[in-house]
Design a protein around this motif. Structure first.
Motif, mmCIF file in Angstrom:
data_model
loop_
_atom_site.group_PDB
_atom_site.id
_atom_site.type_symbol
_atom_site.label_atom_id
_atom_site.label_comp_id
_atom_site.label_asym_id
_atom_site.label_seq_id
_atom_site.Cartn_x
_atom_site.Cartn_y
_atom_site.Cartn_z
ATOM 1 N N SER A 1 31.337 90.953 86.687
ATOM 2 C CA SER A 1 32.699 91.461 86.811
ATOM 3 C C SER A 1 32.726 92.590 87.845
ATOM 4 O O SER A 1 31.892 93.501 87.793
ATOM 5 N N VAL A 2 33.674 92.518 88.794
ATOM 6 C CA VAL A 2 33.749 93.499 89.874
ATOM 7 C C VAL A 2 35.184 93.966 90.058
ATOM 8 O O VAL A 2 36.110 93.156 90.091
ATOM 9 N N GLU A 3 35.363 95.266 90.166
ATOM 10 C CA GLU A 3 36.651 95.861 90.550
ATOM 11 C C GLU A 3 36.504 96.313 91.997
ATOM 12 O O GLU A 3 35.886 97.342 92.282
ATOM 13 N N LEU A 4 37.061 95.539 92.923
ATOM 14 C CA LEU A 4 36.894 95.782 94.352
ATOM 15 C C LEU A 4 38.072 96.593 94.881
ATOM 16 O O LEU A 4 39.199 96.097 94.937
ATOM 17 N N VAL B 1 28.420 105.105 100.035
ATOM 18 C CA VAL B 1 28.195 105.797 98.755
ATOM 19 C C VAL B 1 27.901 104.755 97.672
ATOM 20 O O VAL B 1 28.121 103.560 97.849
ATOM 21 N N LYS B 2 27.417 105.237 96.548
ATOM 22 C CA LYS B 2 27.110 104.359 95.417
ATOM 23 C C LYS B 2 28.385 103.735 94.864
ATOM 24 O O LYS B 2 29.427 104.395 94.772
ATOM 25 N N PHE B 3 28.297 102.472 94.481
ATOM 26 C CA PHE B 3 29.436 101.747 93.907
ATOM 27 C C PHE B 3 29.159 101.450 92.446
ATOM 28 O O PHE B 3 28.121 100.879 92.102
ATOM 29 N N ASN B 4 30.089 101.848 91.578
ATOM 30 C CA ASN B 4 29.911 101.675 90.138
ATOM 31 C C ASN B 4 30.896 100.685 89.531
ATOM 32 O O ASN B 4 31.062 100.636 88.309
ATOM 33 N N GLY B 5 31.536 99.884 90.383
ATOM 34 C CA GLY B 5 32.594 99.002 89.894
ATOM 35 C C GLY B 5 32.153 97.597 89.551
ATOM 36 O O GLY B 5 32.997 96.705 89.438
ATOM 37 N N ALA B 6 30.849 97.390 89.380
ATOM 38 C CA ALA B 6 30.339 96.058 89.018
ATOM 39 C C ALA B 6 29.522 96.152 87.746
ATOM 40 O O ALA B 6 28.778 97.114 87.542
ATOM 41 N N LYS B 7 29.667 95.150 86.879
ATOM 42 C CA LYS B 7 28.901 95.135 85.637
ATOM 43 C C LYS B 7 28.695 93.700 85.151
ATOM 44 O O LYS B 7 29.406 92.774 85.567
ATOM 45 N N LYS B 8 27.729 93.536 84.298
ATOM 46 C CA LYS B 8 27.479 92.238 83.695
ATOM 47 C C LYS B 8 28.324 92.109 82.437
ATOM 48 O O LYS B 8 28.294 92.973 81.566
#
Length: 513
Positions: A498-501, A485-492
């Motif tokens: 920044s990643v919430e794994l 599924v799509k992962f939305n936990g990464a951003k610039k």
């Protein structure tokens, strides 16, 4: 009082599940090291229901097929771009005589598969059928030749049958059997597990024998062989030392076999689906041992081959559990859980990070056997969690390796601990950066703050594979329980990623300008 204790328990449980650790990663610009696509190879042996009732259906089957090759499996494997397929074994290879598997099927002699269940092998699936399968899959064949019970002449003539485009007895027979032009098969295994089922040989004896067999496995015009020697079982470093010392210049690759056994005990390996967190932790300990094995075998190879011309070929790897209850013990049929997906992602990250030496690998096995990509039941097909890992990771094939620097947080169990996080990264020919992240901790998410040195990017997208329980599986009643599924936990965040794994998850990120 009981209500109060229950509330405290729920709060504590929620704290554990939402607990997190932070770590910093540094990803550096690409060098000239390539992650070979052949690391993502697969293995299909005449074992259980891998070939028969897997790839190869009954001649009267109503399942869509082309010349008895099952089309839904072919399409699934084409989607993940499998780069090579190893055949006919495994242990079966050293009792397989290739001439029994050519010519009219009704005239092919039968044999007993003594290694796997004692079933009768009718040889209906042979050289032509396998190579037709590879053409349908758009993949390279990797053939394992018979050293254990075969002869030098037998192997030499098989190579000639496959690869020679001139006038000879073998090419005449090939043409009589319907194939005008040679296939030009490159990957050629000279025996399999010669320390065990392939002949119970010593390293010295095998290395001498290899030199003889390899001499007569000829390079024909336009068809040079990449000869692969039967290497070590697990931590048999003396085997690697002997092979490198005695035949390093005569081989393209040297194999390594290592299976993740949940309990570490071959006589009671543990269930594929019924396990607790303690056994999960032990399984991951055993999985991560691949890092040590690859490192130490590579160091020995470096001693004799500092320019890394000989590939380390991990052509049997994966989790090996007890068979599913009620199935034939010799068929090695096991279910495939989220745990297995985490093992696959972790192992592929290890191979990617050692791609200076590891140039080829083969998961055992493709259909209905061990850590399979596909399970079948009559006309039904399951794509396992492991299949989805190969779908996610296909972006690394033939991409430039990106070095990573980080210290993993710990995943602890009692007084024991293992790295919770493993990572690999690459950059493809379009400039897109791909980062594959595995969090083995089933209780804690990990916050990552990542610096990319010398790499330009503006946007990040991602995909994730996870599930509520580490024991979750895709079943024939619920084939899509675990899927990408799509992962939305990464951003610039400024110039950082920044990643919430999440806990017990595999994430692949794509960074583009």
């Amino acid at each position: 009082m009981k209500k109060l204790l229950l509330s405290i328990s729920i709060i504590c449980s929620a704290f554990v599940l939402n607990a997190q650790t932070e770590t910093s990663l540094t990803i550096k610009a690409a060098n000239n090291q390539i992650i070979s696509k052949h690391i993502y190879g697969h293995f299909s042996e005449h074992l259980g229901r891998c070939i028969y009732d897997g790839f190869w259906v009954d001649e009267n089957s109503t399942i869509p097929n082309k010349g008895r090759i099952r089309l839904d499996i072919v399409e699934a494997l084409k989607k993940i771009k499998i780069p090579n397929l190893r055949w006919p074994g495994g242990c079966f290879a050293d009792e397989y005589h290739w001439r029994d598997g050519i010519g009219p099927r009704n005239l092919r002699p039968k044999m007993v598969n003594t290694n796997w269940g004692g079933v009768t092998e009718d040889n209906s699936f042979g050289t032509h059928e396998f190579l037709e399968l590879c053409e349908m899959l758009q993949t390279e064949p990797y053939i394992a030749g018979n050293v254990g019970s075969g002869t030098v002449e037998e192997m030499a003539k098989w190579v000639e049958y496959l690869n020679f485009d001139g006038v000879s007895p073998m090419t005449a027979i090939r043409k009589e059997n319907g194939r005008e032009k040679p296939w030009k098969v490159a990957f050629w295994g000279v025996g399999n597990e010669s320390w065990g089922c392939g002949g119970n040989m010593t390293a010295q004896y095998y290395s001498d024998l290899y030199r003889r067999y390899a001499t007569y496995a000829r390079d024909y015009p336009g068809a040079p062989l990449k000869k692969i020697a039967a290497g070590a079982n697990s931590d048999d470093y003396k085997w690697t030392e002997t092979c490198m010392k005695n035949m390093g210049r005569q081989m393209w690759g040297l194999t390594l076999h290592y299976y993740t056994i949940p309990t570490g005990k071959w006589n009671a390996k543990g269930s594929a689906t019924n396990f607790d967190e303690n056994q999960y932790f032990t399984t991951m300990q055993n999985c991560l041992r691949m890092e040590e094995l690859v490192t130490k075998h590579s160091a020995i190879m470096d001693k004799y081959d500092p320019n890394k011309k000989v590939a380390l070929v991990v052509d049997e790897w994966g989790i090996w559990t007890d068979v599913e209850p009620g199935t034939n013990p010799g068929f090695l049929y096991q279910q495939n859980s989220l745990r297995d997906a985490l093992i696959a992602g972790t192992t592929l990250n290890i191979f990617n990070n050692h791609s200076d030496r590891v140039k080829m690998a083969n998961l055992a096995q493709t259909v209905n056997v061990l850590q399979a990509l596909v399970l079948t039941e009559k006309n039904k097909v399951i794509l396992t969690p492991t299949y989805h890992i190969f779908d996610l990771y296909k972006v690394h094939q033939d991409a430039k390796y990106l070095p990573i620097d980080f210290v993993s947080p710990d995943y602890t169990s009692g007084d024991k601990k293992i790295p919770a996080l493993n990572v690999s990264a690459s950059q493809d020919e379009t400039g897109a950066i791909h980062i594959s992240l595995v969090n083995l901790d089933p209780n804690k998410k990990i916050t990552l703050n990542t610096v990319l040195e010398g790499l330009n990017w503006k946007n990040v997208t991602g995909q994730i594979l996870t599930s509520a329980k580490i024991t979750d599986v895709n079943s024939f009643d619920n084939p899509n329980k675990i899927h990408i599924v799509k992962f939305n936990g990464a951003k610039k965040s400024g110039n950082k990623l920044s990643v919430e794994l999440p806990a017990q998850s595999v994430v692949v990120l794509e960074l583009k300008n």
